[in-house]
Design a protein around this motif. Sequence first.
Motif, PDB file in Angstrom:
ATOM      1  N   ARG A  62      81.154   3.164  47.423  1.00 20.29           N
ATOM      2  CA  ARG A  62      81.069   4.027  48.592  1.00 20.29           C
ATOM      3  C   ARG A  62      80.132   3.377  49.606  1.00 20.29           C
ATOM      4  O   ARG A  62      79.018   2.968  49.267  1.00 20.29           O
ATOM      5  N   THR A  63      80.586   3.254  50.847  1.00 18.21           N
ATOM      6  CA  THR A  63      79.784   2.658  51.921  1.00 18.21           C
ATOM      7  C   THR A  63      79.034   3.754  52.656  1.00 18.21           C
ATOM      8  O   THR A  63      79.612   4.781  53.031  1.00 18.21           O
ATOM      9  N   MET A  64      77.729   3.540  52.845  1.00 17.16           N
ATOM     10  CA  MET A  64      76.892   4.542  53.500  1.00 17.16           C
ATOM     11  C   MET A  64      76.120   3.889  54.636  1.00 17.16           C
ATOM     12  O   MET A  64      75.683   2.729  54.538  1.00 17.16           O
ATOM     13  N   ARG A  67      70.116   4.395  58.972  1.00 15.61           N
ATOM     14  CA  ARG A  67      69.291   3.784  60.018  1.00 15.61           C
ATOM     15  C   ARG A  67      69.962   2.572  60.641  1.00 15.61           C
ATOM     16  O   ARG A  67      69.355   1.508  60.816  1.00 15.61           O
ATOM     17  N   GLY A  68      71.255   2.719  60.920  1.00 14.58           N
ATOM     18  CA  GLY A  68      71.977   1.675  61.618  1.00 14.58           C
ATOM     19  C   GLY A  68      72.453   0.538  60.749  1.00 14.58           C
ATOM     20  O   GLY A  68      73.041  -0.419  61.271  1.00 14.58           O
ATOM     21  N   ALA A  69      72.227   0.592  59.449  1.00 14.79           N
ATOM     22  CA  ALA A  69      72.671  -0.468  58.546  1.00 14.79           C
ATOM     23  C   ALA A  69      73.613   0.117  57.501  1.00 14.79           C
ATOM     24  O   ALA A  69      73.574   1.316  57.203  1.00 14.79           O
ATOM     25  N   GLU A  70      74.492  -0.734  56.960  1.00 16.12           N
ATOM     26  CA  GLU A  70      75.461  -0.309  55.962  1.00 16.12           C
ATOM     27  C   GLU A  70      74.997  -0.717  54.559  1.00 16.12           C
ATOM     28  O   GLU A  70      74.513  -1.824  54.357  1.00 16.12           O
ATOM     29  N   THR A  72      76.085  -0.157  50.168  1.00 17.49           N
ATOM     30  CA  THR A  72      77.115   0.282  49.225  1.00 17.49           C
ATOM     31  C   THR A  72      76.453   0.830  47.982  1.00 17.49           C
ATOM     32  O   THR A  72      75.461   0.287  47.496  1.00 17.49           O
ATOM     33  N   GLU A  73      76.998   1.924  47.476  1.00 17.65           N
ATOM     34  CA  GLU A  73      76.496   2.565  46.264  1.00 17.65           C
ATOM     35  C   GLU A  73      77.674   2.917  45.370  1.00 17.65           C
ATOM     36  O   GLU A  73      78.839   2.893  45.798  1.00 17.65           O
ATOM     37  N   MET A  74      77.387   3.261  44.120  1.00 15.87           N
ATOM     38  CA  MET A  74      78.430   3.701  43.218  1.00 15.87           C
ATOM     39  C   MET A  74      79.035   5.016  43.717  1.00 15.87           C
ATOM     40  O   MET A  74      78.310   5.935  44.113  1.00 15.87           O
ATOM     41  N   ASP A  75      80.355   5.093  43.697  1.00 14.79           N
ATOM     42  CA  ASP A  75      81.053   6.313  44.104  1.00 14.79           C
ATOM     43  C   ASP A  75      81.143   7.223  42.877  1.00 14.79           C
ATOM     44  O   ASP A  75      82.064   7.122  42.062  1.00 14.79           O
ATOM     45  N   LEU A  76      80.148   8.103  42.738  1.00 11.47           N
ATOM     46  CA  LEU A  76      80.065   8.950  41.558  1.00 11.47           C
ATOM     47  C   LEU A  76      81.274   9.863  41.430  1.00 11.47           C
ATOM     48  O   LEU A  76      81.839  10.029  40.344  1.00 11.47           O
ATOM     49  N   GLU A  91      71.857  -1.605  36.558  1.00  4.49           N
ATOM     50  CA  GLU A  91      70.571  -1.303  37.182  1.00  4.49           C
ATOM     51  C   GLU A  91      70.272   0.194  37.151  1.00  4.49           C
ATOM     52  O   GLU A  91      70.318   0.897  38.161  1.00  4.49           O
ATOM     53  N   LEU A  92      69.914   0.684  35.970  1.00  8.76           N
ATOM     54  CA  LEU A  92      69.684   2.106  35.753  1.00  8.76           C
ATOM     55  C   LEU A  92      68.527   2.640  36.589  1.00  8.76           C
ATOM     56  O   LEU A  92      68.511   3.817  36.952  1.00  8.76           O
ATOM     57  N   ALA A  93      67.524   1.810  36.903  1.00 15.85           N
ATOM     58  CA  ALA A  93      66.345   2.278  37.641  1.00 15.85           C
ATOM     59  C   ALA A  93      66.530   2.235  39.148  1.00 15.85           C
ATOM     60  O   ALA A  93      65.598   2.571  39.893  1.00 15.85           O
ATOM     61  N   HIS A  94      67.701   1.867  39.636  1.00 12.87           N
ATOM     62  CA  HIS A  94      67.943   1.692  41.068  1.00 12.87           C
ATOM     63  C   HIS A  94      67.713   2.998  41.838  1.00 12.87           C
ATOM     64  O   HIS A  94      68.052   4.084  41.380  1.00 12.87           O
ATOM     65  N   THR A  95      67.150   2.869  43.038  1.00 10.58           N
ATOM     66  CA  THR A  95      66.973   4.009  43.941  1.00 10.58           C
ATOM     67  C   THR A  95      68.149   4.067  44.905  1.00 10.58           C
ATOM     68  O   THR A  95      68.418   3.102  45.626  1.00 10.58           O
ATOM     69  N   ASN A  96      68.846   5.193  44.935  1.00 13.95           N
ATOM     70  CA  ASN A  96      70.010   5.340  45.793  1.00 13.95           C
ATOM     71  C   ASN A  96      69.609   5.449  47.257  1.00 13.95           C
ATOM     72  O   ASN A  96      68.489   5.851  47.593  1.00 13.95           O
ATOM     73  N   VAL A  97      70.550   5.100  48.135  1.00 13.81           N
ATOM     74  CA  VAL A  97      70.326   5.214  49.575  1.00 13.81           C
ATOM     75  C   VAL A  97      70.148   6.688  49.928  1.00 13.81           C
ATOM     76  O   VAL A  97      70.862   7.554  49.396  1.00 13.81           O
ATOM     77  N   PRO A  98      69.179   7.038  50.784  1.00 14.88           N
ATOM     78  CA  PRO A  98      69.022   8.437  51.192  1.00 14.88           C
ATOM     79  C   PRO A  98      70.341   9.014  51.700  1.00 14.88           C
ATOM     80  O   PRO A  98      71.070   8.367  52.447  1.00 14.88           O
ATOM     81  N   GLY A  99      70.646  10.214  51.280  1.00 14.01           N
ATOM     82  CA  GLY A  99      71.920  10.845  51.596  1.00 14.01           C
ATOM     83  C   GLY A  99      72.857  10.908  50.409  1.00 14.01           C
ATOM     84  O   GLY A  99      73.881  11.606  50.461  1.00 14.01           O
ATOM     85  N   SER A 100      72.515  10.168  49.335  1.00 17.12           N
ATOM     86  CA  SER A 100      73.322  10.232  48.118  1.00 17.12           C
ATOM     87  C   SER A 100      73.077  11.565  47.407  1.00 17.12           C
ATOM     88  O   SER A 100      72.093  12.263  47.670  1.00 17.12           O
ATOM     89  N   ARG A 101      73.950  11.892  46.459  1.00 12.03           N
ATOM     90  CA  ARG A 101      73.803  13.152  45.742  1.00 12.03           C
ATOM     91  C   ARG A 101      72.510  13.182  44.950  1.00 12.03           C
ATOM     92  O   ARG A 101      71.825  14.203  44.895  1.00 12.03           O
ATOM     93  N   HIS A 102      72.183  12.077  44.336  1.00 11.87           N
ATOM     94  CA  HIS A 102      70.953  11.990  43.548  1.00 11.87           C
ATOM     95  C   HIS A 102      70.060  10.898  44.124  1.00 11.87           C
ATOM     96  O   HIS A 102      70.541   9.929  44.720  1.00 11.87           O
ATOM     97  N   ASP A 103      68.754  11.064  43.913  1.00 11.33           N
ATOM     98  CA  ASP A 103      67.809  10.054  44.402  1.00 11.33           C
ATOM     99  C   ASP A 103      67.869   8.774  43.577  1.00 11.33           C
ATOM    100  O   ASP A 103      67.680   7.681  44.113  1.00 11.33           O
ATOM    101  N   LYS A 104      68.115   8.897  42.261  1.00  9.77           N
ATOM    102  CA  LYS A 104      68.068   7.760  41.355  1.00  9.77           C
ATOM    103  C   LYS A 104      69.419   7.573  40.664  1.00  9.77           C
ATOM    104  O   LYS A 104      70.148   8.537  40.420  1.00  9.77           O
ATOM    105  N   ARG A 105      69.708   6.323  40.307  1.00 10.90           N
ATOM    106  CA  ARG A 105      70.972   6.046  39.641  1.00 10.90           C
ATOM    107  C   ARG A 105      71.000   6.634  38.235  1.00 10.90           C
ATOM    108  O   ARG A 105      72.060   7.012  37.744  1.00 10.90           O
ATOM    109  N   TRP A 106      69.832   6.712  37.567  1.00  5.81           N
ATOM    110  CA  TRP A 106      69.851   7.289  36.226  1.00  5.81           C
ATOM    111  C   TRP A 106      70.285   8.752  36.269  1.00  5.81           C
ATOM    112  O   TRP A 106      70.830   9.281  35.300  1.00  5.81           O
ATOM    113  N   GLN A 107      70.064   9.427  37.404  1.00  6.95           N
ATOM    114  CA  GLN A 107      70.549  10.798  37.543  1.00  6.95           C
ATOM    115  C   GLN A 107      72.080  10.821  37.671  1.00  6.95           C
ATOM    116  O   GLN A 107      72.736  11.734  37.155  1.00  6.95           O
TER     117      GLN A 107
END
Length: 850
Positions: A62-64, A67-70, A72-76, A91-107
């Motif tokens: 999923r492309t997000m 702040r003017g930049a693109e 990509t994150e996992m499309d849950l 990368e279980l500890a990854h921090t998702n881009v703001p606006g994702s459903r969860h803050d962290k990938r482990w979530q």
Amino acid sequence: MPRGELRIYLGAAPGVGKTYAMLEEARRRAARGTDVVIGFVETHGRQHTAAMLGDLEQVPRRTMNYRGAEFTEMDLDAVLARRPEIAVVDELAHTNVPGSRHDKRWQDVQELLDAGIDVLSTVNVQHLESVNDVVAQITGTVQRETLPDEIVRAAEQVELVDMTPEALRRRMAHGNIYRPDKIDAALGNYFRVGNLTALRELALLWLADKVDEQLDRYRSQQGIETTWEARERVVVALTGGPEGETLIRRAARVAARSKGADLLAVHVGRSDGLAGADPAQLARQRVLVESLGGTYHQVLGADVPAALLDFARGVNATQLVLGASRRGRFAQLFARGVGVTTTALSGSIDVHLVTHTEAGRGRRAGAVPAALSRRRRLLGFALAVLGVPALTLLLRSLPDLTLTNDILLFLVAVVAVALVGGLWPALVAALGGSLLLNWFFTPPYRTLTIAEADNLLALAVFVGVALAVSWIVDVAARRTREAARAAADAHTLAAVAGGVLRGERPLPALLDQLRETFGLRAVSVLELAEEAGGRPDRAREEHAWCVVASVGERPACTPDGGETAVPVDERITVVLSGRRLEAADRRIVEAFAAQAAVALRQERLAEEAATARPLAAADRMRTALLAAVSHDLRTPLASAKAAVTSLRSPDIEFDEQDRAELLETAEESLDRLARLVGNLLDMSRLQAGVLGITATAIGLEDAVPRALDELGPPAAAVVTDIPADLPAATADPGLLERVLVNVIANALRYSPSGQPPTVTASAHAGQVELRIIDRGPGIPEDQWEYVFLPFQRLGDRDNQTGVGLGLALSRGLAEAMGGSISPETTPGGGLTMVLRLPAAAQTSSEGPQE
């Protein structure tokens, strides 16, 4: 729906092959017909890892926009809709881009597991929350992406992907981990052999603890009580006696023989909570155990050997250290001691019986306090001496009573005396009553001769019952008093512990609570001075002691200056002033004194830590400086050297254009090197407080163009909007130019192509504000302060891309000139740096008014 299973590949550092191993497993599962999809895999440009993806199905990312930049994150949602049997999520500890459903990938992974999807994932040991600070101390790099240890511990399988530091460095040198331009810096910093060795040990020890938890859980589920010697655990049994320190040190030596062995100390207390071990001794022994890296435990049990072995088997102990019995030989003839009984019942646990100086000397119990008060005992004796004869006179006036009735009434009298005065008055009453019964009420009268056997038996039963009842009453009274004493001690200990926890400084809170509890005038903690240490002849001198803590009025300055002195060790003594304590109170005071010594050590450790903290910060700064400068110095020097070497080479003929380009490259490199050295010198002067500042009135319409000229051609596109009527600012012209160069250069670095930074200025409330606006990716508000830390570059995974001094130096210089720098969010995306400087005083052009 059953929950999915999580399998994690744990590594000690980037590049050990976690993602590769995870994809190998995914391919094996897919070859067996399992439905496997790639939810998210980050190859980091590594060819071998990318090749492992092969023909595995990948869910589109999923492309997000942020702040003017693109990004990509996992499309849950897409993975959940696809519902594979196994999802591969890197990368279980990854921090998702703001606006994702969860803050962290482990979530995200937790949601997949809740949906019944098995997950394969990866994590490095430095991302575990529990070891994050340790990793920062080892490597000098703070990992901002962390996850709770419980997430990894809850995984059904954790597989360690291990590689020796030498092999990992070879992989790095061959270009299999980072790009070529980062290899030298990485090998010289994060990927040093020492760092990798320490990280590898952390990973191994963390996984060993998880395996140990799994083993304990399995043994509990299967009801296995026998010891499995998978890991050495040494348990030392403490009685609270003086031999405890000897046993602890012996057990510590036994544990030290096995790498990674655990040391546990246990004290078995009486289950009735009454008389027990010396709390002061136990407190000191607990401190000793913890100083040797062990843990202290306390359990209750009426049967000491059984309770001790239950504890040892519960912790899967392999060895048990006991002290030789302190009981005398005569006592050992009638009952086996704890050591002998424990050895006989220990089974597979090795038992060490350690001799000591107290062995065989017998238990030196203190004076047993009377069960009843002195007043009640005297009243009991009076009742026995006066009441029994009075009862005799009363019974002689009643001739119709039989001997049986007389014995029962005398028995009532003895019980009454026992209830009032305890054992000894009751014994006097029983003996006196038996003689009076024999003399006055047993035929033949007025003699001690007993004619009938029945009467003899009746008198014997009377004496026996009287003695038994007296003994029971005395024991009950003694137990009641002990229970009341134990409850009072426990209440006092709880009150003192609560006072310590609530107090900001544990030691004064502890001493103050001790003073209030026992109604003392003052309590002081004395320490023997260094020059008097080990000199008993000087310990009585007043100047040999120093008061390290005290509460109350007129605290004692020497051990002899108070009513009660409680020595903690050879150097520390707690002195109580105001009244002399009872002997029964001394045990509890000794326990408090031991805790006071612990609180004193904690305060001193905190002071030492506070003193060492600036040194540690300076050391980290020096480490970061060397790490970053090694790269930033190398690049311009290499460029300048290459240009000069090419110009001097006789083998190559350059035309004028090539020669000019090489000279320009050398000049730019040397200018960059000069700026770097200047920044380092200014930062060192700033931190040392010796930066010279000459403040004067300067117009920003003059300062900004000079800074743009310093930046060269890249700054030509910068848009400036400075009002002509803007007041002058008070600043050092040279330092202000340095600030503007650093801030504008930072904006140029992150501005997208075709959208150059804008510089605007305004005046407000006695300040001149200069805004440097860019349309780059921006910075999250919670990370604004990080950009002003020396030797940091926000967003980098390492510290090898530059010194990162620009903004840190700019803020320091601005504050030195009486101004400030703060970030703001650019409307529409981007970052705005606001430079505020005091406005210069305005001089009126009009004459004085009359």
